[in-house]
Design a protein around this motif. Structure first.
Motif, short mmCIF file in Angstrom:
data_model
loop_
_atom_site.label_atom_id
_atom_site.label_comp_id
_atom_site.label_asym_id
_atom_site.label_seq_id
_atom_site.Cartn_x
_atom_site.Cartn_y
_atom_site.Cartn_z
N SER A 72 0.79 -1.23 0.00
CA SER A 72 0.00 0.00 0.00
C SER A 72 0.82 1.28 0.00
CB SER A 72 -0.92 0.02 1.22
OG SER A 72 -0.15 0.17 2.40
N GLY A 73 2.06 1.20 0.37
CA GLY A 73 2.86 2.42 0.48
C GLY A 73 2.72 3.09 1.83
N ALA A 74 2.11 2.39 2.78
CA ALA A 74 1.96 2.93 4.13
C ALA A 74 3.33 3.12 4.76
CB ALA A 74 1.11 1.99 4.99
N THR A 75 3.44 4.14 5.60
CA THR A 75 4.70 4.43 6.28
C THR A 75 4.42 4.68 7.75
OG1 THR A 75 5.58 5.47 4.29
CG2 THR A 75 6.68 5.98 6.35
N VAL A 76 5.25 4.13 8.61
CA VAL A 76 5.17 4.36 10.05
C VAL A 76 6.49 4.96 10.48
CG1 VAL A 76 4.95 3.27 12.31
CG2 VAL A 76 3.54 2.47 10.41
N VAL A 77 6.42 6.10 11.17
CA VAL A 77 7.62 6.77 11.65
C VAL A 77 7.64 6.69 13.17
CG1 VAL A 77 8.89 8.93 11.73
CG2 VAL A 77 7.61 8.32 9.67
N LEU A 78 8.69 6.10 13.71
CA LEU A 78 8.88 5.99 15.15
C LEU A 78 10.21 6.67 15.49
CD1 LEU A 78 7.90 2.24 15.54
CD2 LEU A 78 6.49 4.20 16.11
N GLY A 79 10.14 7.95 15.81
CA GLY A 79 11.36 8.70 16.07
C GLY A 79 12.20 8.77 14.81
N PRO A 80 13.46 8.34 14.91
CA PRO A 80 14.33 8.39 13.72
C PRO A 80 14.13 7.21 12.76
CG PRO A 80 15.56 7.59 15.59
CD PRO A 80 14.18 7.96 16.11
N VAL A 81 13.30 6.25 13.15
CA VAL A 81 13.10 5.05 12.34
C VAL A 81 11.85 5.20 11.48
CG1 VAL A 81 12.71 2.56 12.41
CG2 VAL A 81 14.21 3.63 14.09
N GLN A 82 12.00 4.92 10.19
CA GLN A 82 10.88 4.97 9.27
C GLN A 82 10.70 3.58 8.66
OE1 GLN A 82 11.42 7.65 5.99
NE2 GLN A 82 9.31 7.48 5.33
N LEU A 83 9.51 3.01 8.85
CA LEU A 83 9.21 1.69 8.30
C LEU A 83 8.21 1.84 7.17
CD1 LEU A 83 8.73 -0.37 11.57
CD2 LEU A 83 10.66 -0.48 10.01
N LYS A 84 8.52 1.22 6.04
CA LYS A 84 7.59 1.21 4.91
C LYS A 84 7.88 0.00 4.05
CE LYS A 84 10.43 4.34 2.17
NZ LYS A 84 10.48 5.59 1.44
N GLY A 85 6.94 -0.34 3.22
CA GLY A 85 7.12 -1.45 2.29
C GLY A 85 7.33 -2.78 2.98
N MET A 86 8.34 -3.50 2.51
CA MET A 86 8.60 -4.85 3.02
C MET A 86 9.03 -4.83 4.48
SD MET A 86 10.35 -6.57 -0.33
CE MET A 86 10.63 -8.14 0.39
N GLY A 87 9.73 -3.79 4.89
CA GLY A 87 10.14 -3.68 6.30
C GLY A 87 8.94 -3.57 7.22
N LEU A 88 8.00 -2.70 6.85
CA LEU A 88 6.78 -2.54 7.64
C LEU A 88 5.97 -3.83 7.63
CD1 LEU A 88 4.77 -0.83 9.24
CD2 LEU A 88 3.85 -0.02 7.06
N ALA A 89 5.85 -4.46 6.47
CA ALA A 89 5.09 -5.71 6.36
C ALA A 89 5.70 -6.79 7.25
CB ALA A 89 5.04 -6.17 4.91
N THR A 90 7.01 -6.85 7.31
CA THR A 90 7.68 -7.85 8.15
C THR A 90 7.38 -7.63 9.62
OG1 THR A 90 9.45 -8.08 6.52
CG2 THR A 90 9.92 -8.83 8.77
N VAL A 91 7.49 -6.38 10.06
CA VAL A 91 7.22 -6.06 11.47
C VAL A 91 5.75 -6.33 11.81
CG1 VAL A 91 7.14 -4.19 13.16
CG2 VAL A 91 9.12 -4.42 11.66
N VAL A 92 4.85 -5.96 10.92
CA VAL A 92 3.42 -6.20 11.14
C VAL A 92 3.14 -7.70 11.21
CG1 VAL A 92 1.14 -6.01 10.07
CG2 VAL A 92 2.62 -4.01 10.21
N ALA A 93 3.73 -8.48 10.31
CA ALA A 93 3.52 -9.93 10.30
C ALA A 93 4.02 -10.57 11.58
CB ALA A 93 4.20 -10.55 9.09
N MET A 94 5.20 -10.17 12.03
CA MET A 94 5.74 -10.74 13.27
C MET A 94 4.88 -10.35 14.47
SD MET A 94 9.90 -10.53 12.72
CE MET A 94 9.98 -8.90 13.32
N THR A 95 4.43 -9.10 14.52
CA THR A 95 3.60 -8.65 15.62
C THR A 95 2.26 -9.37 15.65
OG1 THR A 95 4.65 -6.47 15.49
CG2 THR A 95 2.59 -6.61 16.71
N LEU A 96 1.62 -9.49 14.48
CA LEU A 96 0.35 -10.21 14.42
C LEU A 96 0.52 -11.68 14.78
CD1 LEU A 96 -1.59 -8.92 11.28
CD2 LEU A 96 -2.35 -8.90 13.64
#
Length: 85
Positions: A45-69
Motif C-alpha cells: 500500500s505504500g503505508a509508512t510508520v515513523v517511530l522517532g528516527p526510524v521509518q518503516l515502509k514497504g517490506m520492512g513494515l510488512a515484516t514487522v506487522v507480520a511478526m507482531t500479528l
C-alpha cells in the motif's frame, strides 16, 4: 529499470504464493487469512510508520506487522482467547 523491478517483485510474490500453496496454509482459519491480508496490504500500500528516527515502509513494515500479528495470535491461542477452543 522499471521493468526489471516489476519482474523482480513479481518473482518474489509468486514464490511467496507458491510457498503458501505448497505448505497447505489453511485459509478457513481466520487468523491465517487476516495475517496474509494485512501483511500484503502493508507491504503493497505504500503505508509508512515513523517511530522517532526510524521509518518503516514497504517490506520492512510488512515484516514487522507480520511478526507482531503472529505473536499476538500465538498469545491469544495460549490464553485461549481465540475461537478454536
Amino acid at each position: 529499470m522499471g521493468g526489471v523491478c516489476i519482474l523482480l517483485f513479481g518473482f518474489i510474490a509468486a514464490a511467496g504464493i507458491r510457498m503458501l500453496v505448497e505448505k497447505h496454509v489453511d485459509y478457513t482459519r481466520s487468523k491465517n487469512l487476516i495475517l496474509t491480508a494485512v501483511t500484503m496490504i502493508c507491504g503493497l500500500s505504500g503505508a509508512t510508520v515513523v517511530l522517532g528516527p526510524v521509518q518503516l515502509k514497504g517490506m520492512g513494515l510488512a515484516t514487522v506487522v507480520a511478526m507482531t500479528l503472529s505473536l499476538a495470535f500465538l498469545l491469544f491461542e495460549k490464553l485461549r482467547l481465540d475461537n478454536y477452543h
